[in-house]
Design an enzyme around this catalytic site. Structure first.
Site, PDB file in Angstrom:
ATOM      1  N   ASP A  88      55.964  37.621   6.247  1.00 33.71           N
ATOM      2  CA  ASP A  88      56.350  39.022   6.067  1.00 33.71           C
ATOM      3  C   ASP A  88      56.345  39.814   7.367  1.00 33.71           C
ATOM      4  OD1 ASP A  88      53.699  39.445   6.554  1.00 33.71           O
ATOM      5  OD2 ASP A  88      53.296  40.530   4.710  1.00 33.71           O
ATOM      6  N   ASP A  98      52.506  34.798   8.965  1.00 34.32           N
ATOM      7  CA  ASP A  98      53.044  34.535   7.640  1.00 34.32           C
ATOM      8  C   ASP A  98      54.477  35.040   7.561  1.00 34.32           C
ATOM      9  OD1 ASP A  98      51.151  37.166   5.946  1.00 34.32           O
ATOM     10  OD2 ASP A  98      52.773  37.275   7.379  1.00 34.32           O
TER      11      ASP A  98
END
Length: 189
Positions: free
Chosen positions: A18, A16
């Site tokens: 992050d 993802d």
């Protein structure tokens, strides 16, 4: 499941935004995000092709914590108390006098309290708070420049096109083709 985990045993690796499984090359990632948003605006919304051309110096404009004031196209950097530290209109830096003209002698941004309490998105502003947003801040500024060049009024209408570009580029169906490309690419090596 085996006792040890190895990424080399994986056919496909998903991650993802992050940095969960990887470290990004922010410069390259930012360029790709910017180009995909700008390409959408040029191809689907008839914006000037100049948006596709960037110079290395252009990236100096980007830093976390910018707020775009959608009512007038200003991008502002705020102090902890909501004081406007610096501002641009598009990519053109505003002088101290211009900042006072827009935000008053105390240089107060009128929406600071709503931003400070919730960090919500609003029809009045957008807070660029992470690295994946930064290319959007640059594109917003360049769109404001383009609107002025065309002689158009700058108001929040351009934001609808920016949101459409975001929706288009982060639509999950767009990732299907990317996943197939990655899978094919991985099988070639």
């Amino acid at each position: 499941m085996s006792e040890h985990f190895s990424l080399s045993d994986c056919d496909v690796i998903g991650f993802d935004l992050d940095h969960t499984l990887c470290r990004y090359h922010l410069k390259e990632t930012s360029r790709l995000i910017y180009e995909s948003f700008a390409r959408y605006l040029v191809e689907y919304k008839n914006y000037d092709k100049d948006l596709l051309t960037l110079t290395p110096a252009t990236w100096d404009f980007c830093f976390k914590g910018l707020v775009v004031d959608l009512e007038d196209g200003n991008l502002i950097k705020l102090a902890e108390d909501g004081t406007v530290l610096r501002a641009t209109h598009g990519t053109k830096e505003l002088s101290t006098e211009d900042i006072i003209k827009h935000y008053g002698p105390k240089r107060e941004w009128k929406y600071f309290n709503s931003l400070n309490t919730s960090y919500t998105r609003s029809a009045k502003y957008y807070f660029y708070d992470n690295y994946f947003d930064l290319p959007g801040a640059l594109l917003c500024a360049r769109v404001v420049d383009m609107l002025h060049k065309r002689g158009n009024e700058v108001n929040s209408d351009f934001w609808k096109d920016m949101l459409a570009a975001i929706d288009h580029n982060y639509n999950t169906s767009a990732f299907k083709g990317f996943a197939i490309f990655i899978a094919l690419h991985l099988t070639l090596y």
